[in-house]
Design an enzyme around this catalytic site. Structure first.
Site, PDB file in Angstrom:
ATOM      1  N   LYS A 170       0.863  -1.186   0.000  1.00  0.00           N
ATOM      2  CA  LYS A 170       0.000   0.000   0.000  1.00  0.00           C
ATOM      3  C   LYS A 170       0.898   1.234   0.000  1.00  0.00           C
ATOM      4  O   LYS A 170       1.480   1.591   1.019  1.00  0.00           O
ATOM      5  CB  LYS A 170      -0.889   0.053   1.248  1.00  0.00           C
ATOM      6  CG  LYS A 170      -1.866   1.237   1.213  1.00  0.00           C
ATOM      7  CD  LYS A 170      -2.349   1.651   2.587  1.00  0.00           C
ATOM      8  CE  LYS A 170      -1.440   2.666   3.237  1.00  0.00           C
ATOM      9  NZ  LYS A 170      -1.457   4.004   2.564  1.00  0.00           N
ATOM     10  N   GLY A 201      -5.079   2.863  -0.845  1.00  0.00           N
ATOM     11  CA  GLY A 201      -6.009   3.126   0.249  1.00  0.00           C
ATOM     12  C   GLY A 201      -5.341   3.882   1.368  1.00  0.00           C
ATOM     13  O   GLY A 201      -4.186   4.319   1.256  1.00  0.00           O
ATOM     14  N   PRO A 204      -5.700   3.654   8.113  1.00  0.00           N
ATOM     15  CA  PRO A 204      -6.642   3.018   9.033  1.00  0.00           C
ATOM     16  C   PRO A 204      -7.404   1.841   8.435  1.00  0.00           C
ATOM     17  O   PRO A 204      -7.868   0.973   9.175  1.00  0.00           O
ATOM     18  CB  PRO A 204      -7.599   4.173   9.395  1.00  0.00           C
ATOM     19  CG  PRO A 204      -6.779   5.407   9.218  1.00  0.00           C
ATOM     20  CD  PRO A 204      -5.912   5.116   8.034  1.00  0.00           C
ATOM     21  N   GLU A 245      10.914   1.852   9.796  1.00  0.00           N
ATOM     22  CA  GLU A 245      11.793   3.013   9.649  1.00  0.00           C
ATOM     23  C   GLU A 245      10.922   4.222   9.939  1.00  0.00           C
ATOM     24  O   GLU A 245      10.032   4.569   9.169  1.00  0.00           O
ATOM     25  CB  GLU A 245      12.382   3.046   8.236  1.00  0.00           C
ATOM     26  CG  GLU A 245      13.588   3.959   8.116  1.00  0.00           C
ATOM     27  CD  GLU A 245      13.179   5.359   7.727  1.00  0.00           C
ATOM     28  OE1 GLU A 245      13.184   6.231   8.638  1.00  0.00           O
ATOM     29  OE2 GLU A 245      12.856   5.590   6.561  1.00  0.00           O
ATOM     30  N   CYS A 280      13.208  11.932   6.901  1.00  0.00           N
ATOM     31  CA  CYS A 280      13.289  11.503   8.297  1.00  0.00           C
ATOM     32  C   CYS A 280      14.703  11.638   8.856  1.00  0.00           C
ATOM     33  O   CYS A 280      14.887  11.787  10.064  1.00  0.00           O
ATOM     34  CB  CYS A 280      12.808  10.070   8.422  1.00  0.00           C
ATOM     35  SG  CYS A 280      13.573   8.953   7.230  1.00  0.00           S
ATOM     36  N   GLU A 380       9.595  16.212  15.526  1.00  0.00           N
ATOM     37  CA  GLU A 380       9.952  16.117  14.111  1.00  0.00           C
ATOM     38  C   GLU A 380       9.008  17.025  13.327  1.00  0.00           C
ATOM     39  O   GLU A 380       7.816  16.760  13.212  1.00  0.00           O
ATOM     40  CB  GLU A 380       9.839  14.675  13.618  1.00  0.00           C
ATOM     41  CG  GLU A 380      10.309  14.507  12.184  1.00  0.00           C
ATOM     42  CD  GLU A 380      10.215  13.073  11.710  1.00  0.00           C
ATOM     43  OE1 GLU A 380      11.098  12.654  10.940  1.00  0.00           O
ATOM     44  OE2 GLU A 380       9.263  12.375  12.087  1.00  0.00           O
TER      45      GLU A 380
END
Length: 475
Positions: A170, A201, A204, A245, A280, A380
């Site tokens: 996904k 999608g 959740p 990650e 990140c 972050e």
């Protein structure tokens, strides 16, 4: 408007007419440019069962068969690289030049690395009378983010295919178009039906279904630490292998003996602003000697003045918008928090850059005289916002760098032996010394709340292998 209303399941493009749809927004224009269908729990179930059915045969495929597939995928990415770059630029706002080089380049790099490892990898080892073999972990569920859409998809898919696993993926619903193009390339590469499956999608619904599905043996997730917790909880009942990650708040320590202090500071500013701060592992906390704070401020201010956001279609643009209005609003609130906490605003601030009223553009922002307990030093931000923190001595710098919930990456500039010694003291999965860039052969991942497991290189390869010991095999 592009319509992408089908999922790729069991070797076929499947279009379900009753699925809800979602507009994919170009963050530079705030207008929809594509539409996708939103998958359901049922779609994940069909895809997972297809992957399970395909696993026995694909897990026994030969090295040569897998190499041939990887070669075709690499060729397909190269042939459609401009199409991929345009899609990435539109779906997440990367300037087109950056999309062509860095974003698409990582996709080719991960497949090439997996191919090189596979070519000579030893899947079996004799230990006396025992034979130790490494075999594919099984059906893998992948949930990937929007900030490096092709990079994060390929660094999972490439080693999974190379090791003989089957896949249900996904991609982010914010940046699905590049993943759909990649799926078209994979569909032409000669994989048996069911080996690779894509369901679009949201987290959740589709993400949760992948994490908890009983036919999925491993979940690899890249995204926020908050979402990573939910993935791990959903996977726990099935005792799945989970590779994550997650977030980061990486420190960039500039030592007093750095060969070129000005270059190190300027490079740190632009490193933070790269990909509009949406990485990140971005060096978002710059640590400088307290006695040189004023010098660092002047250099950072001059560098930030050159970091001008612009039209993503312009070849000369280096900074585009952030991915969405929600992300824009979050960044604005955190910039305001920095102002309210009393940090020195060196450049940028709240609001959009001059002349860019349309698009989710953020002013590249630098704060100085930040303390490590401020919100802008703890959270972050995931935007072009840098915090400069002063330190007293080396021990203080290391303590500040390690005083974070995260441990993804770190950066050190200084005399080489000194920089190496400081790098060893950082509690992070990666350290970049004196401006060193990324390395496809090096493991990518972090300590603490930055995740577990590793991607990239041979360590990423190992994540997709189980180990079997057969005693008496060589009797």
């Amino acid at each position: 408007m592009q319509d992408h209303l089908s999922f790729y399941i069991n070797g076929q493009w499947v279009r379900e007419t009753d699925r809800e749809t979602l507009d994919v927004i170009n963050p530079a224009t705030e207008q929809a440019f594509a539409k996708i269908a939103m998958g359901t729990v049922k779609d994940v179930d069909v895809a997972a069962k297809a992957a399970r059915a395909a696993f026995p045969a694909w897990s026994q495929s030969t090295r040569e068969e897998r190499l041939a597939v990887l070669d075709k995928i690499i060729g397909g990415i190269k042939a459609r690289s401009e199409e991929l770059a345009q899609a990435i630029s539109q779906e997440m706002g990367a300037p087109i030049s950056f999309a062509r080089t860095a974003q698409v380049g990582t996709g080719i790099g991960h497949f090439a690395t997996a191919r090189a490892i596979l070519e000579s990898y030893q899947f079996e080892e004799t230990r006396g009378k025992t034979q130790v073999i490494k075999e594919p972990v099984g059906v893998c569920g992948f949930i990937t983010p929007w900030n490096w859409p092709l990079n994060q998809v390929t660094c999972k898919i490439a080693p999974a295919i190379a090791t003989g696993c089957t896949i249900v993926i996904k991609p982010s619903e914010l940046s699905p178009v590049s993943a759909i193009i990649l799926t078209e390339i994979i569909a032409e590469a000669g994989l048996p039906d069911g080996v690779f499956n894509l369901v679009n999608g949201d987290g959740p619904t589709v993400g949760a279904a992948i994490s908890s599905h009983p036919e999925i043996d491993m979940v690899s997730f890249t995204g926020s630490t908050r979402a990573g917790r939910e993935v791990a909880k959903a996977a726990a009942d099935g005792i799945k292998r989970v590779c994550q990650e997650l977030g980061g708040k990486s420190a960039n320590i500039i030592l007093d003996d750095a060969a070129d202090f000005g270059k190190a500071v300027a490079g740190g500013v632009m490193g933070c602003f790269g990909n509009c701060g949406q990485s990140c592992n971005a060096p978002t906390r710059m640590l400088v000697p307290q006695a040189r704070m004023a010098e660092a401020i002047e250099i950072a201010k001059a560098t930030a003045a050159k970091a001008v956001p612009g039209d993503t279609r312009d070849e000369n643009t280096r900074i585009g918008p952030v991915v969405s209005k929600a992300q824009f609003d979050k960044i604005q609130s955190l910039i305001q928090a920095g102002i309210d906490e009393g940090a020195t605003l060196v450049a940028g601030g709240v609001g959009k850059p001059d002349g860019l009223d349309t698009g989710y553009y953020v002013k590249p922002t630098v704060f100085a005289n930040v303390t490590n307990n401020m919100v802008i030093a703890r959270e972050e931000i995931f935007g072009p916002v840098l915090s400069i923190i002063g330190y007293k001595d080396e021990d203080d710098a290391v303590a500040i760098a390690n005083d974070t919930d995260y441990g993804l990456s770190g950066y050190v500039s200084g005399e080489p032996d000194h920089a190496r010694a400081v790098a060893r003291r950082l509690r992070t999965g990666m350290v970049h010394i004196n401006g060193a860039g990324p390395d496809f052969a090096a493991p990518f991942g972090g300590y603490k709340q930055s995740g577990n497991g590793r991607e990239w290189g041979i360590e990423g390869f190992h994540e997709f292998l189980e180990i079997k010991a057969m005693m008496g095999y060589n009797a």
